[in-house]
Write a protein that holds these residues in place. Structure first.
Motif, PDB file in Angstrom:
ATOM      1  N   GLN A  44       0.871   9.588 -11.436  1.00 17.18           N
ATOM      2  CA  GLN A  44       0.865   9.842  -9.992  1.00 17.18           C
ATOM      3  C   GLN A  44       2.276   9.677  -9.401  1.00 17.18           C
ATOM      4  O   GLN A  44       2.643  10.374  -8.465  1.00 17.18           O
ATOM      5  CB  GLN A  44      -0.105   8.830  -9.396  1.00 17.18           C
ATOM      6  CG  GLN A  44      -0.530   8.937  -8.017  1.00 17.18           C
ATOM      7  CD  GLN A  44      -1.557   9.883  -7.597  1.00 17.18           C
ATOM      8  OE1 GLN A  44      -1.469  11.085  -7.845  1.00 17.18           O
ATOM      9  NE2 GLN A  44      -2.507   9.368  -6.885  1.00 17.18           N
ATOM     10  N   LEU A  45       3.075   8.774  -9.979  1.00 13.66           N
ATOM     11  CA  LEU A  45       4.420   8.528  -9.464  1.00 13.66           C
ATOM     12  C   LEU A  45       5.314   9.760  -9.586  1.00 13.66           C
ATOM     13  O   LEU A  45       6.091  10.061  -8.689  1.00 13.66           O
ATOM     14  CB  LEU A  45       5.071   7.333 -10.171  1.00 13.66           C
ATOM     15  CG  LEU A  45       4.465   5.967  -9.838  1.00 13.66           C
ATOM     16  CD1 LEU A  45       5.135   4.883 -10.667  1.00 13.66           C
ATOM     17  CD2 LEU A  45       4.566   5.657  -8.359  1.00 13.66           C
ATOM     18  N   GLY A  46       5.210  10.481 -10.693  1.00 16.09           N
ATOM     19  CA  GLY A  46       6.007  11.695 -10.872  1.00 16.09           C
ATOM     20  C   GLY A  46       5.658  12.751  -9.844  1.00 16.09           C
ATOM     21  O   GLY A  46       6.540  13.434  -9.303  1.00 16.09           O
ATOM     22  N   THR A  47       4.370  12.883  -9.534  1.00 18.48           N
ATOM     23  CA  THR A  47       3.918  13.861  -8.548  1.00 18.48           C
ATOM     24  C   THR A  47       4.445  13.506  -7.159  1.00 18.48           C
ATOM     25  O   THR A  47       4.969  14.360  -6.440  1.00 18.48           O
ATOM     26  CB  THR A  47       2.369  13.922  -8.526  1.00 18.48           C
ATOM     27  OG1 THR A  47       1.908  14.208  -9.840  1.00 18.48           O
ATOM     28  CG2 THR A  47       1.871  14.963  -7.560  1.00 18.48           C
ATOM     29  N   ILE A  48       4.294  12.239  -6.777  1.00 18.92           N
ATOM     30  CA  ILE A  48       4.766  11.801  -5.455  1.00 18.92           C
ATOM     31  C   ILE A  48       6.284  11.929  -5.376  1.00 18.92           C
ATOM     32  O   ILE A  48       6.832  12.362  -4.353  1.00 18.92           O
ATOM     33  CB  ILE A  48       4.323  10.350  -5.156  1.00 18.92           C
ATOM     34  CG1 ILE A  48       2.797  10.246  -5.139  1.00 18.92           C
ATOM     35  CG2 ILE A  48       4.897   9.880  -3.818  1.00 18.92           C
ATOM     36  CD1 ILE A  48       2.263   8.816  -5.133  1.00 18.92           C
ATOM     37  N   TYR A 119       4.916   6.334  -2.432  1.00 25.16           N
ATOM     38  CA  TYR A 119       5.469   6.051  -3.762  1.00 25.16           C
ATOM     39  C   TYR A 119       5.483   4.548  -4.027  1.00 25.16           C
ATOM     40  O   TYR A 119       5.043   4.079  -5.078  1.00 25.16           O
ATOM     41  CB  TYR A 119       6.885   6.635  -3.867  1.00 25.16           C
ATOM     42  CG  TYR A 119       7.516   6.442  -5.227  1.00 25.16           C
ATOM     43  CD1 TYR A 119       7.304   7.368  -6.242  1.00 25.16           C
ATOM     44  CD2 TYR A 119       8.307   5.332  -5.497  1.00 25.16           C
ATOM     45  CE1 TYR A 119       7.879   7.187  -7.494  1.00 25.16           C
ATOM     46  CE2 TYR A 119       8.876   5.142  -6.744  1.00 25.16           C
ATOM     47  CZ  TYR A 119       8.666   6.079  -7.745  1.00 25.16           C
ATOM     48  OH  TYR A 119       9.218   5.887  -8.975  1.00 25.16           O
ATOM     49  N   VAL A 120       5.989   3.778  -3.061  1.00 25.76           N
ATOM     50  CA  VAL A 120       6.090   2.325  -3.217  1.00 25.76           C
ATOM     51  C   VAL A 120       4.705   1.692  -3.334  1.00 25.76           C
ATOM     52  O   VAL A 120       4.483   0.810  -4.173  1.00 25.76           O
ATOM     53  CB  VAL A 120       6.900   1.717  -2.042  1.00 25.76           C
ATOM     54  CG1 VAL A 120       6.777   0.206  -2.001  1.00 25.76           C
ATOM     55  CG2 VAL A 120       8.368   2.123  -2.149  1.00 25.76           C
ATOM     56  N   VAL A 121       3.762   2.145  -2.517  1.00 29.64           N
ATOM     57  CA  VAL A 121       2.399   1.597  -2.574  1.00 29.64           C
ATOM     58  C   VAL A 121       1.763   1.909  -3.924  1.00 29.64           C
ATOM     59  O   VAL A 121       1.185   1.035  -4.573  1.00 29.64           O
ATOM     60  CB  VAL A 121       1.537   2.127  -1.406  1.00 29.64           C
ATOM     61  CG1 VAL A 121       0.063   1.790  -1.601  1.00 29.64           C
ATOM     62  CG2 VAL A 121       2.026   1.560  -0.076  1.00 29.64           C
TER      63      VAL A 121
END
Length: 198
Positions: A44-48, A119-121
């Motif tokens: 999910q981090l790469g997408t965001i 992203y941080v969350v």
């Protein structure tokens, strides 16, 4: 006359190149941040990160030769890449305080802040015991710009007893931005609960 025109054309070309160079966010920072996000175990981090860098680059292009805001955008990406999430949020939130942003620029600056927060969350709270559903709602709401939908889940995550000190600081930063006054409301509810008969 031809020489004068050639000099003028060269000057315009040089100025144009400089203007474009100033308008662009550091491509190396963008690539490094994307690589870091994509290397994380959470896909999910790469997408965001892709959504965030797209907005960062759009804002950089719209701003033209605004070195101060370009620096803030670069600092946001540097901080996220270096794991300095609180600093990244401070930089991202500062974008909307910049003077003389057009309505379009202000809209994208807000999206940068929302996506940096998402992203941080996601990075810091996705595996928080008892809060996965709330975290998913917060991230989805921030990505879509539906900020009111993030308020109740933010309060829930902020009240999670499993938070580390670092997580408490981060969730407070995000909650203060999107749900100002949430601590006073929580304090009032706690005070009422302590009254006899409640």
């Amino acid at each position: 006359m031809k020489k004068l025109f050639a000099i003028f054309a060269a000057a315009v070309m040089v100025c144009g190149v400089n203007s474009n160079a100033l308008a662009q966010v550091d491509a190396g920072l963008v690539a490094k941040f994307l690589d870091t996000a994509k290397a994380a175990s959470d896909s999910q981090l790469g997408t965001i990160a892709g959504e965030l860098t797209g907005k960062v680059q759009s804002l950089g292009t719209l701003l033209g030769a605004n070195d101060a805001i370009k620096g803030t955008l670069d600092n946001t990406l540097k901080s996220l890449t270096g794991g300095k999430d609180s600093a990244a949020l401070a930089h991202a939130f500062d974008l909307v305080k910049a003077a003389k942003l057009t309505p379009d620029q202000l809209g994208i600056a807000k999206q940068v802040g929302n996506l940096a927060s998402a992203y941080v969350v996601q990075k810091n709270f996705a595996t928080l015991e008892g809060s996965q559903s709330d975290v998913a709602t917060i991230v989805k709401s921030l990505r879509e710009g539906k900020l009111t939908a993030a308020v109740a889940p933010l309060k829930n995550v902020a009240g999670n007893t499993h938070l580390t000190d670092g997580q408490k600081k981060l969730v407070k930063t995000v909650a203060d931005k999107y749900a100002p006054g949430w601590q006073k409301a929580a304090g009032a509810v706690d005070a009422i609960k302590k009254l006899p008969g409640f």
